[in-house]
Design an enzyme around this catalytic site. Structure first.
Site, PDB file in Angstrom:
ATOM      1  N   HIS A 247      10.378   6.888   7.625  1.00  0.00           N
ATOM      2  CA  HIS A 247      10.952   6.984   6.288  1.00  0.00           C
ATOM      3  C   HIS A 247      12.438   7.290   6.426  1.00  0.00           C
ATOM      4  O   HIS A 247      12.881   7.834   7.438  1.00  0.00           O
ATOM      5  CB  HIS A 247      10.237   8.062   5.476  1.00  0.00           C
ATOM      6  CG  HIS A 247       8.862   7.652   5.033  1.00  0.00           C
ATOM      7  ND1 HIS A 247       8.490   7.586   3.707  1.00  0.00           N
ATOM      8  CD2 HIS A 247       7.768   7.272   5.742  1.00  0.00           C
ATOM      9  CE1 HIS A 247       7.228   7.191   3.619  1.00  0.00           C
ATOM     10  NE2 HIS A 247       6.768   6.992   4.846  1.00  0.00           N
TER      11      HIS A 247
ATOM     12  N   CYS B 143       5.977   9.732  -0.671  1.00  0.00           N
ATOM     13  CA  CYS B 143       4.691  10.329  -0.325  1.00  0.00           C
ATOM     14  C   CYS B 143       4.286  11.259  -1.453  1.00  0.00           C
ATOM     15  O   CYS B 143       5.045  12.170  -1.806  1.00  0.00           O
ATOM     16  CB  CYS B 143       4.766  11.104   0.992  1.00  0.00           C
ATOM     17  SG  CYS B 143       3.207  11.905   1.438  1.00  0.00           S
TER      18      CYS B 143
ATOM     19  N   ARG C 189       0.830  -1.210   0.000  1.00  0.00           N
ATOM     20  CA  ARG C 189       0.000   0.000   0.000  1.00  0.00           C
ATOM     21  C   ARG C 189       0.866   1.262   0.000  1.00  0.00           C
ATOM     22  O   ARG C 189       0.974   1.955  -1.003  1.00  0.00           O
ATOM     23  CB  ARG C 189      -0.953  -0.021   1.210  1.00  0.00           C
ATOM     24  CG  ARG C 189      -2.113   0.983   1.116  1.00  0.00           C
ATOM     25  CD  ARG C 189      -1.742   2.413   1.493  1.00  0.00           C
ATOM     26  NE  ARG C 189      -1.175   2.522   2.831  1.00  0.00           N
ATOM     27  CZ  ARG C 189      -0.669   3.641   3.317  1.00  0.00           C
ATOM     28  NH1 ARG C 189      -0.636   4.744   2.578  1.00  0.00           N
ATOM     29  NH2 ARG C 189      -0.140   3.685   4.532  1.00  0.00           N
ATOM     30  N   ASP C 190       1.499   1.549   1.109  1.00  0.00           N
ATOM     31  CA  ASP C 190       2.292   2.775   1.217  1.00  0.00           C
ATOM     32  C   ASP C 190       3.494   2.737   0.286  1.00  0.00           C
ATOM     33  O   ASP C 190       3.937   3.773  -0.212  1.00  0.00           O
ATOM     34  CB  ASP C 190       2.743   2.957   2.671  1.00  0.00           C
ATOM     35  CG  ASP C 190       3.272   4.353   2.945  1.00  0.00           C
ATOM     36  OD1 ASP C 190       2.822   5.302   2.280  1.00  0.00           O
ATOM     37  OD2 ASP C 190       4.139   4.502   3.827  1.00  0.00           O
TER      38      ASP C 190
ATOM     39  N   HIS D 126       6.529   4.563  12.346  1.00  0.00           N
ATOM     40  CA  HIS D 126       6.492   4.424  10.883  1.00  0.00           C
ATOM     41  C   HIS D 126       7.523   5.410  10.336  1.00  0.00           C
ATOM     42  O   HIS D 126       7.254   6.604  10.232  1.00  0.00           O
ATOM     43  CB  HIS D 126       5.081   4.762  10.407  1.00  0.00           C
ATOM     44  CG  HIS D 126       4.871   4.649   8.930  1.00  0.00           C
ATOM     45  ND1 HIS D 126       4.009   3.727   8.368  1.00  0.00           N
ATOM     46  CD2 HIS D 126       5.377   5.356   7.889  1.00  0.00           C
ATOM     47  CE1 HIS D 126       3.992   3.879   7.057  1.00  0.00           C
ATOM     48  NE2 HIS D 126       4.826   4.859   6.741  1.00  0.00           N
TER      49      HIS D 126
ATOM     50  N   ASN E  22       9.985   4.125   2.734  1.00  0.00           N
ATOM     51  CA  ASN E  22       9.936   3.625   4.100  1.00  0.00           C
ATOM     52  C   ASN E  22      11.226   2.883   4.427  1.00  0.00           C
ATOM     53  O   ASN E  22      11.966   2.474   3.539  1.00  0.00           O
ATOM     54  CB  ASN E  22       8.770   2.641   4.246  1.00  0.00           C
ATOM     55  CG  ASN E  22       7.426   3.289   4.031  1.00  0.00           C
ATOM     56  OD1 ASN E  22       6.838   3.841   4.953  1.00  0.00           O
ATOM     57  ND2 ASN E  22       6.917   3.229   2.807  1.00  0.00           N
TER      58      ASN E  22
END
Length: 343
Positions: free
Chosen positions: A250, A281, A56-57, A248, A290
């Site tokens: 990055h 992003c 997803r991300d 979370h 990430n």
């Protein structure tokens, strides 16, 4: 070059070094060998849950649309690594995030393995309803500690977002569907710069109070350091227990693993990561991916912490998706493994 010292003649190659450090087997099953037990650092959790966000991300920022069957195969491969949570897609408007337009097809196409949870992101009640119709049994909502980022990312103010989330969370609780909450820009914003720990705490507390079982605190643009991570967590943990928090990170400035270690030392034992360090992003130009799942597992293994995840299998999944999207992995561990095979 002359005669080499005898020690140099017998120097281990990269592949041998990797075999020394890429622990699997008993550690994956939950048992630690003597060497791993000896390497454990004091004050750290014995077990770390990894939330894989690559499908997803990680993929949402890819400019070229990734075929649905590739996404499904990636998720199926990750499901066989020992990961217990894989965030698979997002039920957002295809106009805003076209990469996620096939969310229903992905949900229908994946094989759901026993013991693995497959949460999806839902920005509002409509997205939640579509997710449930597609078979979702766990969801996440994503807020922000930055007013500007909230307006750019989900097209509403923080206060307006809370109203939307309340609707979603209430509906989910009525259906016994667990909800995770994200707080973006916890250590910095691409539009506002520094974000105060108090602001992060305020948003996190509201989401937790609404019923989110876990709050994931995101360094969305990767500007955090161990110092700023510590200050932010100290503030948030006054209102939310560490067992209900995740980080979370990055890796834009190369600080992700250091920040994660800081969080672990403070009692956090849930970490988000993405296979091959995929991501970025769409609303934060310059933000890199990430933290790589491979690099995270390597570090945790090296500290004697159990994850239940097979690093070799994660690297195989990473190699698959990088070939599929024609990218070079961002994982240092995967790069080292690839270089070793060239020797």
């Amino acid at each position: 070059m002359g005669n080499l010292p005898s020690a140099a003649k017998h120097c281990l190659n990269y592949q041998q070094l990797l075999r020394e450090h890429l622990w699997s087997g008993d550690s994956v099953a939950g048992a630690l060998d003597a060497a791993q037990e000896a390497s454990q650092l004091p004050g750290l959790p014995e077990y770390v849950k990894i939330v894989e966000v690559g499908p997803r991300d990680g993929l949402q920022n890819e400019k070229v649309i990734v075929p649905t069957d590739i996404k499904i195969e990636l998720i199926n491969q990750l499901s066989q690594t020992g990961l217990s949570v894989i965030e698979v897609t997002s039920f957002v408007s295809s106009r805003w995030v076209p990469q996620m337009a096939d969310h229903a097809e992905v949900m229908r196409g994946i094989r759901q393995y026993p013991g693995v949870r497959y949460p999806v992101l839902t920005p509002n009640l409509q997205g939640f309803q579509h997710a449930v119709a597609a078979g979702a049994t766990e969801i996440a909502v994503f807020g922000a500690a930055s007013e500007s980022f909230s307006k750019k990312n989900i097209n509403c103010s923080i206060e307006e977002s809370m109203g939307r989330f309340q609707e979603v969370i209430s509906s989910a609780r009525h259906m016994d569907i667990p909800v995770r909450g994200y707080v973006s820009c916890a250590l910095g914003c691409p539009y506002e710069g520094s974000i105060t720990p108090q602001k992060v705490t305020e948003v996190s507390k509201r989401l937790y109070g609404m019923g989110c079982y876990e709050i994931s605190l995101g360094d969305t643009i990767g500007v955090g350091t161990p110092g700023s991570m510590k200050m932010m967590l100290e503030s948030v943990m006054k209102e939310i227990p560490p067992g209900a928090l995740a980080v979370h990170c990055h890796d834009t400035y190369g600080q992700a693993l250091a920040n994660i270690l800081t969080a672990l030392q403070m009692g956090i034992n849930v970490v988000d990561s993405a296979v091959s360090g995929l991501g970025g992003c769409p609303y934060a130009k310059g933000a890199s991916g990430n933290v790589a799942t491979e690099d995270l597992i390597y570090m945790l293994n090296g500290m004697g912490l159990n994850t239940g995840v097979d690093l070799y299998k994660v690297m195989e999944a990473g190699e698959f998706i990088c070939k599929a999207v024609n990218k070079t992995t961002n994982s240092k561990v995967a790069q080292a493994s690839f270089n070793a095979r060239l020797e």
